[in-house]
Design a protein around this motif. Structure first.
Motif, PDB file in Angstrom:
ATOM      1  N   THR A   1     -15.421  24.276  79.208  1.00  0.00           N
ATOM      2  CA  THR A   1     -14.069  23.788  78.939  1.00  0.00           C
ATOM      3  C   THR A   1     -13.445  24.670  77.868  1.00  0.00           C
ATOM      4  O   THR A   1     -14.001  24.814  76.772  1.00  0.00           O
ATOM      5  N   LEU A   2     -12.283  25.244  78.187  1.00  0.00           N
ATOM      6  CA  LEU A   2     -11.572  26.104  77.248  1.00  0.00           C
ATOM      7  C   LEU A   2     -10.640  25.297  76.367  1.00  0.00           C
ATOM      8  O   LEU A   2     -10.045  24.314  76.818  1.00  0.00           O
ATOM      9  N   HIS A   3     -10.473  25.737  75.119  1.00  0.00           N
ATOM     10  CA  HIS A   3      -9.449  25.124  74.267  1.00  0.00           C
ATOM     11  C   HIS A   3      -8.989  26.153  73.235  1.00  0.00           C
ATOM     12  O   HIS A   3      -9.454  27.297  73.233  1.00  0.00           O
ATOM     13  N   ASP A   4      -8.002  25.734  72.399  1.00  0.00           N
ATOM     14  CA  ASP A   4      -7.473  26.616  71.349  1.00  0.00           C
ATOM     15  C   ASP A   4      -6.990  27.946  71.910  1.00  0.00           C
ATOM     16  O   ASP A   4      -7.430  29.027  71.466  1.00  0.00           O
ATOM     17  N   ASP A   5      -6.080  27.861  72.896  1.00  0.00           N
ATOM     18  CA  ASP A   5      -5.489  29.086  73.454  1.00  0.00           C
ATOM     19  C   ASP A   5      -6.552  30.078  73.928  1.00  0.00           C
ATOM     20  O   ASP A   5      -6.513  31.269  73.612  1.00  0.00           O
ATOM     21  N   PHE A   6      -7.513  29.579  74.698  1.00  0.00           N
ATOM     22  CA  PHE A   6      -8.565  30.410  75.302  1.00  0.00           C
ATOM     23  C   PHE A   6      -9.482  31.053  74.268  1.00  0.00           C
ATOM     24  O   PHE A   6     -10.191  31.998  74.595  1.00  0.00           O
ATOM     25  N   GLN A   7      -9.487  30.572  73.036  1.00  0.00           N
ATOM     26  CA  GLN A   7     -10.337  31.220  72.043  1.00  0.00           C
ATOM     27  C   GLN A   7     -11.671  30.507  71.851  1.00  0.00           C
ATOM     28  O   GLN A   7     -12.607  31.089  71.315  1.00  0.00           O
TER      29      GLN A   7
ATOM     30  N   VAL B   1     -14.986  32.408  72.365  1.00  0.00           N
ATOM     31  CA  VAL B   1     -14.993  33.153  73.621  1.00  0.00           C
ATOM     32  C   VAL B   1     -15.471  34.591  73.386  1.00  0.00           C
ATOM     33  O   VAL B   1     -16.186  35.169  74.206  1.00  0.00           O
ATOM     34  N   ASP B   2     -15.121  35.152  72.246  1.00  0.00           N
ATOM     35  CA  ASP B   2     -15.499  36.541  71.984  1.00  0.00           C
ATOM     36  C   ASP B   2     -16.989  36.729  71.730  1.00  0.00           C
ATOM     37  O   ASP B   2     -17.480  37.866  71.727  1.00  0.00           O
ATOM     38  N   GLN B   3     -17.728  35.644  71.518  1.00  0.00           N
ATOM     39  CA  GLN B   3     -19.179  35.764  71.358  1.00  0.00           C
ATOM     40  C   GLN B   3     -19.881  36.006  72.690  1.00  0.00           C
ATOM     41  O   GLN B   3     -21.036  36.411  72.718  1.00  0.00           O
TER      42      GLN B   3
ATOM     43  N   VAL C   1     -17.886  47.838  72.932  1.00  0.00           N
ATOM     44  CA  VAL C   1     -17.088  46.707  73.391  1.00  0.00           C
ATOM     45  C   VAL C   1     -15.834  46.683  72.522  1.00  0.00           C
ATOM     46  O   VAL C   1     -15.902  46.640  71.298  1.00  0.00           O
ATOM     47  N   ALA C   2     -14.698  46.779  73.163  1.00  0.00           N
ATOM     48  CA  ALA C   2     -13.450  46.933  72.405  1.00  0.00           C
ATOM     49  C   ALA C   2     -13.159  45.696  71.578  1.00  0.00           C
ATOM     50  O   ALA C   2     -13.333  44.572  72.028  1.00  0.00           O
ATOM     51  N   VAL C   3     -12.733  45.921  70.353  1.00  0.00           N
ATOM     52  CA  VAL C   3     -12.243  44.808  69.558  1.00  0.00           C
ATOM     53  C   VAL C   3     -10.979  44.307  70.237  1.00  0.00           C
ATOM     54  O   VAL C   3     -10.220  45.064  70.824  1.00  0.00           O
ATOM     55  N   ASP C   4     -10.781  43.026  70.123  1.00  0.00           N
ATOM     56  CA  ASP C   4      -9.763  42.402  70.959  1.00  0.00           C
ATOM     57  C   ASP C   4      -8.364  42.510  70.346  1.00  0.00           C
ATOM     58  O   ASP C   4      -7.642  41.537  70.252  1.00  0.00           O
ATOM     59  N   GLU C   5      -7.985  43.714  69.949  1.00  0.00           N
ATOM     60  CA  GLU C   5      -6.723  43.847  69.204  1.00  0.00           C
ATOM     61  C   GLU C   5      -5.498  43.599  70.078  1.00  0.00           C
ATOM     62  O   GLU C   5      -4.400  43.406  69.577  1.00  0.00           O
ATOM     63  N   ALA C   6      -5.712  43.590  71.394  1.00  0.00           N
ATOM     64  CA  ALA C   6      -4.549  43.435  72.287  1.00  0.00           C
ATOM     65  C   ALA C   6      -3.987  42.023  72.253  1.00  0.00           C
ATOM     66  O   ALA C   6      -2.886  41.774  72.726  1.00  0.00           O
ATOM     67  N   ARG C   7      -4.734  41.113  71.686  1.00  0.00           N
ATOM     68  CA  ARG C   7      -4.297  39.724  71.789  1.00  0.00           C
ATOM     69  C   ARG C   7      -3.071  39.459  70.921  1.00  0.00           C
ATOM     70  O   ARG C   7      -3.040  39.829  69.768  1.00  0.00           O
TER      71      ARG C   7
END
Lengths: 268, 268, 268, 268
Positions: free
Chosen positions: A18-24, A35-37, A262-268
């Protein structure tokens, strides 16, 4: 809160969460993770069909050319193509830029994940055959003409990131009301929304299954909007589809795909 | 220099490469990598069959029990079991320790990877049906008796790390002359070698395919040596098979498997 | 009228249909066929797990032996085994009798077809994970002891006819209230019913998924009733499960399996 | 005498055999059968890629059109398309004629069956990646233009009979020296031979794998010769490729495909 199915790299089990907090954040088996883990694997198992010319804007742009030779009129049925499995890739996996190429073209698409064998489905029953939605980046080399079957441009190894997950069909009230946004290095380069379709989802499913069977696990893209952005070596690409999630990938020279960070998720 | 096949996480392509420097370097498409830079996925695609009681030492230990009830004599044919796909895991993926358990038992096995459909194969032709060798950690909960079909102990999710790669069959001159070594936290806990078999590889393949067909991609374990080591939460387990490679995995509480750090390779 | 899913030989599509007239007619795409006109392929796609000792009668028969060595008490958890894919066969395909054997033993089982990834399922949710029911003939060579893992007896090529179809889960109100009947050459040799289980279906699914994940397409047998009939060369075997259907196969010498006539359905 | 691999309907095992007497007899496990006694299933397991414009005659016919808009020059690379699995069918299975259509177009093609992962293969190594040859009938509805991606015409259910078997690569000395012959109702309607290729097999494999990976089990068609014959309801179609075999199928109204008689082999 959004219920999703996904696969993690290295694990054979398809999992639910179950996703929450804007997919984070994601909750799996009553435990919460960032999610990033997690390292998401490709969540689909069947054949992936793309659909050409299903966004109104793309269609309008190409109309003059379509009234010209060799067709002299616009197509009467959905035009499909296939992304073969050598193209399948995952959230955060690099997109390989072939030697000698400057850029790749980003194809942001909502994918309909088929839930059961679908033959000659009526439009009003179409959603019974869709088990969920995912994000697909239908990468290609820039193509000058939409006519010639473009396998060489579209079917290259790694040219189809998919995921990170499949959102259960019941979670999205109106799949024709979702914003699609492509960012490159954090800057929005393309915006559209899933309401701009020539054939809405029920009609698309109906017309396709009129002549061919879709199987459980197959994915049918609803189309790619006009004005596809380009991305060059080092660019971080993010496709966001409202209520579905974000699919992030960096463009990397093809010789470097196995060892890129693995790219840091700076695009978010 | 050893030619291998493998799959990297996130990539759909099976790749070929060449190992050197004691399995620490690998050359892929003419480019060299440190093995530790790459994330290996499970390299096998078919069914995995284990073989019971094929090491002479294990057999000797159990002989008194076998002459007792209910059998009263040792088995006349290879005894097989199956590790189902929910157990399949990868190099560096954590081994889940179930809630309430103290330890898992490590099963170090050489896996024969089948190269073509094998039915009623003669012993002298057996190597024609083997395309390569891999390492399998046939994890189980400690089992008190070898009699009862032990799916509950042996078929748990994640209880079968495989890999990191498949060594091509032609690369190993004598597969009965390989040292097997299990280390826990860098300390050798078990040593044996592949010559200690009751049924050597050609006879094993012949006797198994006498009654059942093996398919390309299936894996047949030659057996697990006696005195299997135990490992507890946090332990770093390494199985080394000479000329084949090292398969490393850390034991982690089952609630932590998705987010455990990739273990530093201190077991080497 | 019963809604079913099935696969026909030579066709890649899984089809849907409606059975009527005591399983003798089937309607597909609004057209009616005699069931005997169609050639059914194996309708399942995953791993097939058998369950030992789940019928009360079988358990009672073996209880004295179980209190003896080596166990000295009955098993506390479901005991599973796997029928590998080399065993999978179809309705009307011959059962091969191995050279040198006189008879095979018929194992009549209701199969639960899994509909979605099932991990740690609660008993009260079990039916949400079952998409349908099928018939499985878990053939084996006669076995003197239930202890030793019996792959050689149970995992032979062609030793697992399945089908002809999968009845949708919603079609059967009470899956514990179905008569099971095995006939050989038209004569009833065994009768039992699915209510005689030690672990009813919800508990079985819950206990199995407590320690291992079941995937969509997997099949879990509820068990095989005691007093399994034997069949010899030329015998026509029919397993009938109420509300599910009939699975018919003839026993044929293993050298004749490829060319045996499709048996006339005299067993009905 | 020709060594082949094949699959029989209802059996999960891929089998090996030896053909003789002009493909009319086959020896399996030392026992001889008439080929017509056996029911062959589709022998392939991967993705099937077709190649456009690889026969010199087809290319010459289309050249004027290709120099016209929108391309204005002939293609510089092989143009591929995919036949998805819903199209896959078998020797002797009926070809469904859709309601409202008069005829189907027969596409006689030699299929190269891939034997191992093939990426950036050099032309001189191409045969190392081919494990055998099969016959494919790439059926389509008649197409007026070769430009538009023709999934609706080419990807219909049952529009790709394959087989009956795969001839081992080593059995055919020169795969560019094979006559191809299509008969309809026993009358030869098309003749060509595999030497008429613009890109011979090694160059084709090399150019395709330059940009995409082929996997074991995939099939790459060398192309379809010009002047494809048409067939109408009731017609018996036979594709013969020298040294490879004959693939026979009858055209049947789509409502009758499940119950059509296995056609008598009068086309031979």
């Amino acid at each position: 809160m959004t219920r999703v199915n996904f696969k993690l790299q290295g694990f054979s089990q398809l999992k639910e969460g179950t996703l929450h907090d804007d997919f984070q954040k994601i909750t799996i088996d009553e435990k919460q993770y960032n999610v990033d883990q997690l390292k998401f694997d490709n969540p689909i198992t069947g054949t992936l069909y793309g659909t050409l010319l299903n966004y109104k804007g793309e269609y309008e742009q190409l109309k003059p050319e379509m009234n010209d030779k060799p067709y002299q009129k616009p197509p009467q049925a959905p035009i499909l193509y296939i992304k073969p499995i050598n193209t399948f890739s995952t959230h955060h996996n690099p997109i390989p830029l072939p030697e000698g190429e400057e850029q790749v073209q980003i194809g942001a698409a909502l994918g309909l994940v088929v839930g059961q064998t679908a033959t000659k489905v009526k439009a009003e029953d179409a959603y019974d055959y869709i088990k969920g939605y995912t994000i697909v980046n239908d990468v290609s080399l820039p193509i000058s003409s939409y006519y010639r079957p473009a396998i060489k441009q579209k079917a290259r190894d790694g040219f189809c990131p998919i995921g990170p997950w499949v959102v259960n069909q019941g979670e999205i009230r109106d799949p024709h009301n979702l914003a699609i946004r492509v960012s490159v290095n954090g800057e929005v380069k393309q915006e559209n929304y899933t309401g701009n379709l020539i054939r809405p989802i029920p009609e698309l499913v109906s017309e396709v299954t009129e002549f061919m069977t879709l199987y459980e696990g197959d994915v049918l893209l609803i189309g790619v909007p006009e004005n596809q952005p380009l991305a060059k070596e080092g660019d971080q690409v993010s496709i966001e589809i409202e209520q579905v999630g974000r699919l992030n990938n960096r463009v990397v020279h093809e010789d470097d795909v196995f060892v890129s960070e693995v790219a840091v998720d700076e695009a978010r």
